[in-house]
Design a protein around this motif. Structure first.
Motif, PDB file in Angstrom:
ATOM      1  N   LYS A 130      -7.005   7.626   0.774  1.00 36.50           N
ATOM      2  CA  LYS A 130      -6.744   6.736  -0.361  1.00 36.50           C
ATOM      3  C   LYS A 130      -6.056   5.450   0.067  1.00 36.50           C
ATOM      4  CE  LYS A 130      -6.815  10.301  -3.920  1.00 36.50           C
ATOM      5  NZ  LYS A 130      -6.082  11.020  -4.977  1.00 36.50           N
ATOM      6  N   THR A 131      -5.098   5.564   0.985  1.00 33.97           N
ATOM      7  CA  THR A 131      -4.420   4.358   1.482  1.00 33.97           C
ATOM      8  C   THR A 131      -5.400   3.489   2.253  1.00 33.97           C
ATOM      9  OG1 THR A 131      -2.311   5.531   1.631  1.00 33.97           O
ATOM     10  CG2 THR A 131      -2.521   3.510   2.911  1.00 33.97           C
ATOM     11  N   ALA A 132      -6.147   4.111   3.171  1.00 32.09           N
ATOM     12  CA  ALA A 132      -7.124   3.355   3.963  1.00 32.09           C
ATOM     13  C   ALA A 132      -8.180   2.731   3.058  1.00 32.09           C
ATOM     14  CB  ALA A 132      -7.790   4.281   4.983  1.00 32.09           C
ATOM     15  N   ARG A 163      -8.453   8.804   9.625  1.00 34.21           N
ATOM     16  CA  ARG A 163      -8.862   9.972  10.423  1.00 34.21           C
ATOM     17  C   ARG A 163      -7.856  10.303  11.518  1.00 34.21           C
ATOM     18  NH1 ARG A 163     -13.740   7.204  10.623  1.00 34.21           N
ATOM     19  NH2 ARG A 163     -13.456   6.795  12.849  1.00 34.21           N
ATOM     20  N   GLU A 164      -7.217   9.288  12.075  1.00 31.71           N
ATOM     21  CA  GLU A 164      -6.458   9.486  13.309  1.00 31.71           C
ATOM     22  C   GLU A 164      -4.948   9.562  13.132  1.00 31.71           C
ATOM     23  OE1 GLU A 164      -7.714   6.411  15.996  1.00 31.71           O
ATOM     24  OE2 GLU A 164      -9.740   7.219  16.187  1.00 31.71           O
ATOM     25  N   ILE A 165      -4.413   9.110  11.986  1.00 36.58           N
ATOM     26  CA  ILE A 165      -2.967   9.087  11.814  1.00 36.58           C
ATOM     27  C   ILE A 165      -2.551  10.018  10.682  1.00 36.58           C
ATOM     28  CG2 ILE A 165      -0.940   7.645  11.352  1.00 36.58           C
ATOM     29  CD1 ILE A 165      -2.302   6.941  13.953  1.00 36.58           C
ATOM     30  N   ASP A 166      -1.728  11.020  11.018  1.00 37.01           N
ATOM     31  CA  ASP A 166      -1.217  11.934  10.003  1.00 37.01           C
ATOM     32  C   ASP A 166      -0.395  11.161   8.988  1.00 37.01           C
ATOM     33  OD1 ASP A 166      -2.336  14.109  11.170  1.00 37.01           O
ATOM     34  OD2 ASP A 166      -0.544  14.754  12.235  1.00 37.01           O
ATOM     35  N   GLY A 167      -0.610  11.457   7.728  1.00 37.28           N
ATOM     36  CA  GLY A 167       0.202  10.846   6.684  1.00 37.28           C
ATOM     37  C   GLY A 167      -0.397   9.587   6.087  1.00 37.28           C
ATOM     38  N   ILE A 168      -1.407   9.004   6.734  1.00 32.91           N
ATOM     39  CA  ILE A 168      -2.099   7.856   6.146  1.00 32.91           C
ATOM     40  C   ILE A 168      -3.480   8.359   5.761  1.00 32.91           C
ATOM     41  CG2 ILE A 168      -2.968   5.516   6.499  1.00 32.91           C
ATOM     42  CD1 ILE A 168      -0.705   5.037   8.404  1.00 32.91           C
ATOM     43  N   VAL A 187       5.725   3.243  12.075  1.00 32.40           N
ATOM     44  CA  VAL A 187       6.159   3.510  13.456  1.00 32.40           C
ATOM     45  C   VAL A 187       5.080   4.306  14.188  1.00 32.40           C
ATOM     46  CG1 VAL A 187       7.820   4.778  14.872  1.00 32.40           C
ATOM     47  CG2 VAL A 187       8.622   3.396  12.956  1.00 32.40           C
ATOM     48  N   ARG A 188       4.526   5.304  13.486  1.00 28.52           N
ATOM     49  CA  ARG A 188       3.486   6.141  14.103  1.00 28.52           C
ATOM     50  C   ARG A 188       2.220   5.329  14.392  1.00 28.52           C
ATOM     51  NH1 ARG A 188       2.849  11.951  11.678  1.00 28.52           N
ATOM     52  NH2 ARG A 188       4.621  12.258  13.044  1.00 28.52           N
ATOM     53  N   LEU A 189       1.874   4.427  13.488  1.00 26.84           N
ATOM     54  CA  LEU A 189       0.721   3.546  13.714  1.00 26.84           C
ATOM     55  C   LEU A 189       0.903   2.715  14.971  1.00 26.84           C
ATOM     56  CD1 LEU A 189      -0.120   2.162  10.150  1.00 26.84           C
ATOM     57  CD2 LEU A 189      -1.778   3.114  11.734  1.00 26.84           C
ATOM     58  N   VAL A 190       2.061   2.086  15.080  1.00 29.86           N
ATOM     59  CA  VAL A 190       2.321   1.206  16.227  1.00 29.86           C
ATOM     60  C   VAL A 190       2.365   2.003  17.524  1.00 29.86           C
ATOM     61  CG1 VAL A 190       4.023  -0.354  17.263  1.00 29.86           C
ATOM     62  CG2 VAL A 190       3.452  -0.554  14.840  1.00 29.86           C
ATOM     63  N   LYS A 191       2.938   3.203  17.468  1.00 29.64           N
ATOM     64  CA  LYS A 191       2.964   4.031  18.682  1.00 29.64           C
ATOM     65  C   LYS A 191       1.553   4.390  19.129  1.00 29.64           C
ATOM     66  CE  LYS A 191       7.509   6.217  18.716  1.00 29.64           C
ATOM     67  NZ  LYS A 191       7.843   5.627  20.012  1.00 29.64           N
ATOM     68  N   ARG A 192       0.648   4.558  18.171  1.00 31.44           N
ATOM     69  CA  ARG A 192      -0.723   4.952  18.514  1.00 31.44           C
ATOM     70  C   ARG A 192      -1.550   3.754  18.994  1.00 31.44           C
ATOM     71  NH1 ARG A 192      -4.268   9.186  17.116  1.00 31.44           N
ATOM     72  NH2 ARG A 192      -6.234   8.783  18.170  1.00 31.44           N
ATOM     73  N   TYR A 193      -1.449   2.625  18.297  1.00 33.50           N
ATOM     74  CA  TYR A 193      -2.355   1.505  18.568  1.00 33.50           C
ATOM     75  C   TYR A 193      -1.700   0.296  19.236  1.00 33.50           C
ATOM     76  CZ  TYR A 193      -5.249   4.089  15.197  1.00 33.50           C
ATOM     77  OH  TYR A 193      -5.969   5.056  14.537  1.00 33.50           O
ATOM     78  N   GLY A 194      -0.355   0.280  19.310  1.00 36.32           N
ATOM     79  CA  GLY A 194       0.322  -0.837  19.966  1.00 36.32           C
ATOM     80  C   GLY A 194       0.035  -2.164  19.299  1.00 36.32           C
ATOM     81  N   ASN A 195      -0.205  -3.178  20.119  1.00 37.55           N
ATOM     82  CA  ASN A 195      -0.428  -4.529  19.595  1.00 37.55           C
ATOM     83  C   ASN A 195      -1.757  -4.677  18.856  1.00 37.55           C
ATOM     84  OD1 ASN A 195       2.006  -5.422  20.640  1.00 37.55           O
ATOM     85  ND2 ASN A 195       1.104  -6.000  22.606  1.00 37.55           N
ATOM     86  N   GLU A 196      -2.625  -3.662  18.979  1.00 38.13           N
ATOM     87  CA  GLU A 196      -3.925  -3.722  18.306  1.00 38.13           C
ATOM     88  C   GLU A 196      -3.873  -3.199  16.872  1.00 38.13           C
ATOM     89  OE1 GLU A 196      -6.827  -4.947  19.726  1.00 38.13           O
ATOM     90  OE2 GLU A 196      -5.381  -5.629  21.212  1.00 38.13           O
ATOM     91  N   TYR A 239       0.809  -1.226   0.000  1.00 38.24           N
ATOM     92  CA  TYR A 239       0.000   0.000   0.000  1.00 38.24           C
ATOM     93  C   TYR A 239       0.843   1.277   0.000  1.00 38.24           C
ATOM     94  CZ  TYR A 239      -3.571  -3.386   1.294  1.00 38.24           C
ATOM     95  OH  TYR A 239      -4.398  -4.472   1.313  1.00 38.24           O
ATOM     96  N   GLY A 240       2.161   1.132  -0.058  1.00 40.12           N
ATOM     97  CA  GLY A 240       3.019   2.312  -0.135  1.00 40.12           C
ATOM     98  C   GLY A 240       3.116   3.102   1.147  1.00 40.12           C
ATOM     99  N   VAL A 241       2.846   2.474   2.300  1.00 36.77           N
ATOM    100  CA  VAL A 241       2.957   3.165   3.586  1.00 36.77           C
ATOM    101  C   VAL A 241       4.408   3.094   4.053  1.00 36.77           C
ATOM    102  CG1 VAL A 241       2.165   3.257   5.980  1.00 36.77           C
ATOM    103  CG2 VAL A 241       0.583   2.589   4.165  1.00 36.77           C
ATOM    104  N   SER A 242       5.016   4.242   4.331  1.00 38.32           N
ATOM    105  CA  SER A 242       6.432   4.286   4.667  1.00 38.32           C
ATOM    106  C   SER A 242       6.698   3.690   6.045  1.00 38.32           C
ATOM    107  CB  SER A 242       6.930   5.733   4.654  1.00 38.32           C
ATOM    108  OG  SER A 242       6.360   6.446   5.731  1.00 38.32           O
ATOM    109  N   ALA A 243       7.966   3.355   6.275  1.00 41.09           N
ATOM    110  CA  ALA A 243       8.375   2.815   7.576  1.00 41.09           C
ATOM    111  C   ALA A 243       8.049   3.802   8.687  1.00 41.09           C
ATOM    112  CB  ALA A 243       9.871   2.504   7.553  1.00 41.09           C
TER     113      ALA A 243
END
Length: 726
Positions: free
Chosen positions: A194-196, A186-191, A163-172, A155-159
């Protein structure tokens, strides 16, 4: 037939963080030499074992390369691979030194020890309980990031975004991606949507499912906010959403009623315009506070305005122009007032006089500006203490809001905000919410500059409402009239097409002129001249520092003469440091000038703050950056929000003033060539300005006097409660 092979990734030669294209060196199993590989390889690190499939190609410049079509990656199992993997700096706390010590001790069991028996890391000299714990935590986060990256690699989501996704949602994280992909947008800048949306459609969400249509409609409003609008005409909104969702307005219309019913959007004037709740609350707050402050009694002690103006003139040892006296009179006599004017019209004289008059009356004055540079200039100009609005309001990260608000207002009788053209609706609302009812508010700014980066047009809307007292400063004083910079800025503002002092080449440059225009029709020539100015003319002829006293302001990010490429070239030109800290495609070195691109309340640094890298801890993956008076330590994940600042956008320069400014200006920038952009760029230069480019591009900018209209609602909200000033 495609070829398959397996081996250890020895070295990453080049990596593009945006599209994950990578050039690397792979050591195939049981081979002593490496081969060059190229392809889209998201999330891979040195030391990993890759199973690849592809074809051999011949690059005219670099020879044989293996072009990868598909790949699989596994964690390294050999001692050599583990050593490379840990030594890559992937895990903070483990650099090459500790990587070697750990692998020498644990061998092939190293990754299992870190993952399952991290307490054993204390067996290594130099690793105590604290370091072992942080290594374990970093390993777990990296593993979570890796899992998410493998899921998102198509999906072209950068590393950095992972990192920001995992920091926000952790293991979920993965569960949320699978079940609520639109929530992530809605909640993560940069995603973005279109990607979602791509994830959702691949997971089986229907093309016309209510969740998709609702998410698309909401994202469309958010996207329109990035263009400066705080609300949108219903027709524009539907057209924008239809294009985004690749569907018809007929399919979208029924969902609007649902979004209004669930209060996810706010209808204005019988739903002909629509607004997001945050913007509705912000503009409602601005209108309500302005209205209530105007109608409340002044808390100032008795001040005879004319006597005060005479007293201030005596202290200044010169007489004020009538418009300057009028501005002081209005500020003291009106609860809310605006002072607007361009460079050289005496705003500084007015502010200094106001501070002196009010200080003599023991009034508690508060001075603030949107940026640190603007606040510093305000302090120097007035003799009072000015700070940024964010620091004034004291953001509390653990609560997610400002300490000063309507329940805990600022302790002031008189608030002056400079560079008010930079105020977006949400920041203005936060500020006004904290103003006591009996205080005076004075907004100072140049309404002809670019509007705020964020959504809204607060200063212009308040002026055009005709409900607030406005003093327009139009007289340019003698010393300013002698400045080619200021003369040219006003010529641009008035639509005059004559170019400044025009040079055919750099050989004609003269040290005594404050504004010179060097011709360069092509981007490559423009780049060469900018490089020459920074490397030779400014340090050698002008005897000025090209780093601390010079700023390149470019209209666009992309292209040969765009901000991104200018930064790459100027970094290599002006910074002799070779060793750097790599993050994605960017390398950061000690001495680099960088800019913060997003508010970081935890670190107390804000969008537009410029700093210099003081030191780099390669072992722990941290950088120390000096922002004005603040020395900030940044981790790898913080670097997502910074970029090099040898060249920045004109928007980012607002509120700042630089001794020397260089402006690349080419026809290729036509998308951004506007009169107010050129005017803003010109008014950033204090002593010297060099325009480098094509005179035709200059004419194009001067001619384009119609900036894109911003849809806002402050004027309408104010009109509901106030009568126009006669």
């Amino acid at each position: 037939m495609p070829t398959t092979m397996r081996g250890v990734l020895e070295r990453i030669v080049f990596s593009n963080e945006e599209n994950h294209f990578l050039i690397g060196e792979l050591r195939p199993d049981e081979k002593s030499t490496t081969i060059t590989i190229t392809g889209t390889l998201p999330s891979v690190q040195c030391g990993e074992t890759l199973e690849i499939e592809g074809d051999w190609v011949i690059n005219p410049k670099y020879g044989n390369q293996f072009k990868i079509s598909t790949f699989k990656s596994t964690l390294p199992s050999s001692v050599h691979g583990i050593r490379k993997y840990l030594g890559s700096g992937l895990i903070p706390g483990i650099g090459k030194h500790f990587a070697n010590k750990i692998v020498d001790h644990f061998g092939e069991e190293t990754l299992q020890v870190i993952s399952q028996e991290s307490a054993r890391l204390k067996e290594i000299s130099g690793i105590g309980a604290g370091r072992a714990k942080s290594i374990k935590a970093a390993w777990e986060e990296q593993q979570a990031v890796r899992e998410v990256m493998l899921f998102l690699q198509t999906y072209g989501v950068s590393a950095a975004r992972c990192v920001r996704l995992v920091k926000r949602y952790g293991n979920e994280t993965k569960t949320i991606l699978l079940n609520e992909p639109y929530r992530v947008a809605r909640e993560i800048d940069g995603i973005g949507f279109k990607t979602a949306d791509q994830i959702a459609l691949n997971l089986g969400f229907g093309n016309e499912s209510p969740k998709r249509l609702d998410a698309g409609l909401l994202f469309s409003l958010e996207d329109l906010e990035t263009e400066g609008h705080t609300c949108a005409p219903r027709k524009l909104w539907i057209e924008h959403a239809s294009e985004l969702l690749d569907t018809t307005p007929k399919k979208i219309e029924p969902r609007i009623g649902h979004l209004i019913e669930t209060k996810e959007v706010v209808p204005l004037d019988a739903a002909h315009r629509i607004q997001l709740p945050n913007s509705f609350r912000a503009e409602t707050t601005i209108a309500e506070v302005v209205s209530s402050v105007l109608q409340a009694k002044s808390g100032l002690p008795p001040i005879k305005a004319e006597a005060a103006i005479d007293w201030a003139q005596n202290k200044a040892s010169f007489g004020f122009a009538e418009q300057q006296s009028e501005a002081i009179r209005n500020s003291l006599g009106q609860k809310v007032s605006i002072i607007t004017g361009g460079p050289g019209t005496g705003k500084t004289t007015i502010l200094r006089a106001l501070v002196q008059i009010l200080s003599a009356k023991n009034v508690n004055i508060v001075l603030a500006a949107p940026t640190g540079r603007a606040a510093q200039r305000m302090t120097e100009a007035t003799g009072g203490f000015a700070q940024t609005i964010h620091r004034l309001l004291k953001f509390e990260p653990h609560k997610g809001n400002f300490a000063h608000n309507q329940s805990n207002p600022l302790k002031t009788g008189f608030l002056i905000i400079d560079e008010s053209s930079m105020l977006d609706a949400r920041l203005a609302a936060s500020l006004l919410r904290a103003v006591p009812q009996n205080a005076h508010i004075v907004l100072v700014g140049d309404v002809n500059q670019l509007p705020s980066v964020g959504a809204g047009n607060v200063l212009k809307d308040l002026i055009e409402s005709k409900l607030v007292q406005v003093t327009r400063l139009q007289k340019v004083f003698r010393q300013s009239e002698e400045s080619s910079i200021i003369t040219t800025a006003y010529n641009v503002l008035n639509g005059a097409k004559e170019t400044p002092y025009l040079l055919e080449s750099t050989a004609e440059l003269e040290a005594q002129y404050d504004l010179q225009f060097i011709k360069a029709a092509e981007p490559e020539e423009c780049l060469r001249i900018v490089k020459y100015l920074c490397k030779q003319f400014i340090p050698s002829t002008l005897r000025k520092d090209p780093l601390r006293e010079t700023q390149v302001l470019a209209p666009m990010h992309r292209g040969t003469s765009g901000i991104s490429n200018l930064n790459t070239i100027l970094q290599s030109t002006l910074n002799s440091q070779k060793k750097g800290f790599s993050f994605g495609t960017q390398k950061y070195c000690v001495g680099d000038k960088i800019i913060q691109n997003r508010n970081n309340y935890d670190l107390s640094i804000y969008n537009g703050d410029i700093g210099t890298i003081q030191s780099i801890d390669f072992e722990n993956g941290t950088l120390k950056i000096q922002f004005d008076a603040e020395l900030v330590e940044m981790t790898r994940s913080n670097l997502l929000d910074v970029s090099l600042a040898y060249a920045i956008s004109v928007h980012k320069s607002q509120g700042s003033e630089y001794p020397i400014v260089i402006i690349p200006l080419l026809k290729q920038h036509f998308m951004m060539l506007q009169r107010n952009l050129l005017y803003t760029a010109l008014t950033r230069g204090k002593h010297k300005i060099f325009i480098v480019g094509d005179p035709i591009a200059y004419f194009m900018a001067v001619k384009n006097a119609d900036p894109a209209k911003r849809f806002t609602d402050i004027k309408e909200k104010l009109a509901e409660t106030l009568e126009p000033i006669s």
